[in-house]
Write a protein that holds these residues in place. Structure first.
Motif, short mmCIF file in Angstrom:
data_model
loop_
_atom_site.label_atom_id
_atom_site.label_comp_id
_atom_site.label_asym_id
_atom_site.label_seq_id
_atom_site.Cartn_x
_atom_site.Cartn_y
_atom_site.Cartn_z
N GLU A 190 42.94 44.29 36.76
CA GLU A 190 42.07 43.30 37.07
C GLU A 190 42.62 43.23 39.15
OE1 GLU A 190 41.65 38.39 36.73
OE2 GLU A 190 43.76 39.43 35.49
N LEU A 191 43.64 43.69 39.12
CA LEU A 191 43.49 43.99 40.64
C LEU A 191 42.18 44.78 41.43
CD1 LEU A 191 44.69 44.13 43.80
CD2 LEU A 191 45.97 45.89 42.55
N VAL A 192 42.84 46.07 40.33
CA VAL A 192 41.66 46.99 40.83
C VAL A 192 39.75 46.64 40.80
CG1 VAL A 192 40.39 48.58 39.88
CG2 VAL A 192 43.25 49.18 39.62
N SER A 193 39.56 45.59 39.55
CA SER A 193 38.23 44.98 39.35
C SER A 193 38.00 44.54 40.87
CB SER A 193 37.98 44.45 38.39
OG SER A 193 36.87 43.71 38.36
N LEU B 201 41.01 40.09 48.27
CA LEU B 201 41.14 39.77 46.92
C LEU B 201 41.27 38.08 47.67
CD1 LEU B 201 44.77 40.71 46.05
CD2 LEU B 201 42.76 40.51 44.98
N ARG B 202 41.20 37.88 48.13
CA ARG B 202 40.50 36.60 49.18
C ARG B 202 39.36 36.22 48.76
NH1 ARG B 202 42.60 32.62 48.73
NH2 ARG B 202 41.26 31.89 50.90
N GLU B 203 38.40 37.04 49.11
CA GLU B 203 37.42 37.19 48.97
C GLU B 203 36.79 36.68 47.28
OE1 GLU B 203 34.83 40.23 50.45
OE2 GLU B 203 34.81 39.98 52.00
N LYS B 204 37.34 36.77 47.07
CA LYS B 204 36.91 36.88 45.55
C LYS B 204 38.66 35.16 45.38
CE LYS B 204 34.44 39.69 44.82
NZ LYS B 204 35.00 40.88 43.59
N ASP B 205 38.76 34.58 45.83
CA ASP B 205 39.02 33.07 46.15
C ASP B 205 40.71 33.49 45.28
OD1 ASP B 205 37.40 31.66 46.97
OD2 ASP B 205 36.05 31.25 45.12
N VAL B 206 40.87 34.74 45.22
CA VAL B 206 42.61 35.09 44.72
C VAL B 206 43.54 34.19 45.87
CG1 VAL B 206 44.56 36.36 44.07
CG2 VAL B 206 42.11 36.65 43.22
N THR B 207 44.82 33.14 45.83
CA THR B 207 45.66 32.76 46.51
C THR B 207 46.68 33.88 47.02
OG1 THR B 207 45.71 30.67 45.39
CG2 THR B 207 47.39 31.50 46.84
N GLY C 228 50.33 43.57 28.87
CA GLY C 228 49.93 42.57 29.89
C GLY C 228 49.89 42.70 31.80
N ALA C 229 51.20 44.15 31.59
CA ALA C 229 50.72 44.56 34.00
C ALA C 229 49.47 45.24 33.13
CB ALA C 229 52.15 45.17 33.48
N GLU C 230 49.49 46.47 32.75
CA GLU C 230 49.10 47.36 32.69
C GLU C 230 47.16 46.73 33.80
OE1 GLU C 230 46.56 50.86 31.01
OE2 GLU C 230 48.69 50.18 30.60
N GLN C 231 46.79 45.11 32.56
CA GLN C 231 45.91 44.54 32.44
C GLN C 231 45.66 43.47 33.38
OE1 GLN C 231 45.17 41.20 29.14
NE2 GLN C 231 44.17 40.56 30.17
N LYS D 2 37.46 51.28 41.03
CA LYS D 2 36.87 51.80 39.61
C LYS D 2 38.39 52.61 38.88
CE LYS D 2 34.76 55.59 36.72
NZ LYS D 2 33.96 56.62 36.97
N SER D 3 38.88 51.54 37.85
CA SER D 3 40.45 52.47 37.55
C SER D 3 40.33 53.70 37.04
CB SER D 3 40.91 51.04 36.96
OG SER D 3 40.12 51.06 35.81
N VAL D 4 41.15 54.67 37.15
CA VAL D 4 41.50 56.11 36.67
C VAL D 4 42.96 56.45 36.27
CG1 VAL D 4 40.95 58.39 36.78
CG2 VAL D 4 39.02 57.02 38.03
N THR D 5 42.76 56.24 35.17
CA THR D 5 44.30 56.38 34.49
C THR D 5 44.64 57.83 34.35
OG1 THR D 5 43.94 54.45 32.79
CG2 THR D 5 46.07 55.90 32.38
#
Length: 367
Positions: free
Chosen positions: A151-154, A20-26, A144-147, A159-162
């Motif tokens: 996004e975390l997985v991406s 996540l830090r590599e994608k500039d997420v705090t 919204g929670a699932e989205q 690759k997200s698998v439901t």
């Protein structure tokens, strides 16, 4: 998603934080082990959490602590949504429901990635690249929670698998948990081996027992949370082994041959590179000297020959300063790669035409 809280700075939690830090997420970090948080911070995984509100809280604690952690975080109003990374799902979900957690903003999850090593020092930002990441939203889970979970997985490159929670636990019992126990049983048998036997060990034994090096206490917690599905798979494996032993004693090897054939068929069902269909690749063997930079030179030579390395396996020669690299490439690239390697001074044994194409399963180059 701008701000994420990672609760638990072990291998998985810290790896997610680094990605996540590599994608500039705090990223904020929290762990009951202050030393683990300190090390994760020094690795660049984020900053210590002091109560800041976040978009998503990632609960990276042992399965039996997920429900309690979720309840505590929700009482503090820490995040808009919550997910976890525990390797079992049914029991943590049941714990969360029993503790009165808000299930509308909770998305149970499990990244199918890991290493034999544990702790923040073993973490890698690329740990999840191309890996499946199971998400088990319930009927009450808000979109919204699932989205946010997706996004975390991406952002982590997975690759997200439901999948349903119970189906997930049955699946990982078959493809992860029972194989770990089986590999541990094989490795445990080596305790009675003498030095002569162990001195004859080859790469096949290392491959078979590699995952047995995992943390026993961590795996005890994992297995206790998925006991019945794992026991069922082990019963089937044990029955095959008992039948094989009986056949070997009697001299009638039909059952053994049947098991070997079913093993080939089962192995053939494992998805290949990038989770795509299995492809046949040719294998080029190269003798490596045990010195710095050999693999870099090898890959550089392949690149100069414009040959894509689909996979590579290393086989070490016990007691000798050499080893063998088995490079898997497309069959049409075999001769070009072999010629290029020989040109650069590598010793490449000839590949018999009848054995050039193997049923090799590419999982991508190890990093």
């Amino acid at each position: 998603m701008e701000k994420v809280l990672v609760v638990g700075t072990g291998l998985i939690g810290t790896s997610a934080a680094l990605a996540l830090r590599e994608k500039d997420v705090t990223v904020y970090l929290c762990d009951i082990d202050a030393d683990a948080v300190r090390l994760a911070r020094e690795l660049g995984a984020g900053q210590e959490w002091t109560g800041q509100d976040v978009d998503l809280a990632v609960i990276a604690v042992p399965p039996h602590l997920v429900g309690e952690s979720l309840a505590d975080l929700q009482k503090q109003g820490a995040a808009r949504a919550y997910t976890d990374v525990a390797s079992v799902k049914v029991d943590p979900i049941a714990d969360a429901e029993r503790l009165g957690c808000d299930m509308t903003c909770y998305v149970p999850g499990h990244p199918l990635a890991g290493r034999e090593r544990s702790g923040p020092a073993a973490a890698r930002a690329d740990l999840f690249l191309g890996r499946p990441w199971a998400l088990c939203p319930g009927p009450e889970t808000e979109a919204g929670a699932e989205q946010l979970a997706r996004e975390l997985v991406s952002l982590c490159g997975a690759k997200s698998v439901t999948v349903g929670a119970r189906q997930h636990d049955s699946a990982v019992a078959l493809v992860s948990h029972a194989p770990h126990v089986a590999a541990s049983a094989v490795a445990a048998s080596l305790e009675s081996g003498d030095e002569v036997a162990l001195g004859l060990a080859g790469q096949g034994l290392r491959d078979t027992t590699r995952i047995a090096a995992g943390d026993p206490l961590l795996w005890r917690m994992i297995l206790s949370g998925n006991a019945q599905p794992v026991a069922g798979v082990l019963d089937r494996i044990a029955a095959d082994l008992v039948a094989a032993a009986s056949a070997l004693r009697s001299g009638d090897l039909d059952d053994v041959t049947d098991l070997l054939r079913r093993g080939v068929d089962g192995h053939g069902r494992i998805p290949g590179k990038h989770s795509g269909p299995v492809r046949d690749f040719a294998t080029v063997q190269v003798v490596l000297r045990d010195r710095p930079g050999e693999l870099a030179r090898l890959f550089n030579a392949a690149g100069l020959a414009d040959v894509n390395v689909e996979d590579v396996r290393l086989e070490h020669s016990t007691g000798l300063p050499v080893g063998v690299a088995e490079i898997s490439v497309r069959p049409q690239d075999t001769d070009r790669l072999a010629d290029a390697l020989r040109f650069h001074g590598w010793h490449v044994p000839p590949v018999p035409a009848t054995h050039q194409v193997s049923q090799h399963r590419s999982q991508g180059c190890p990093r």
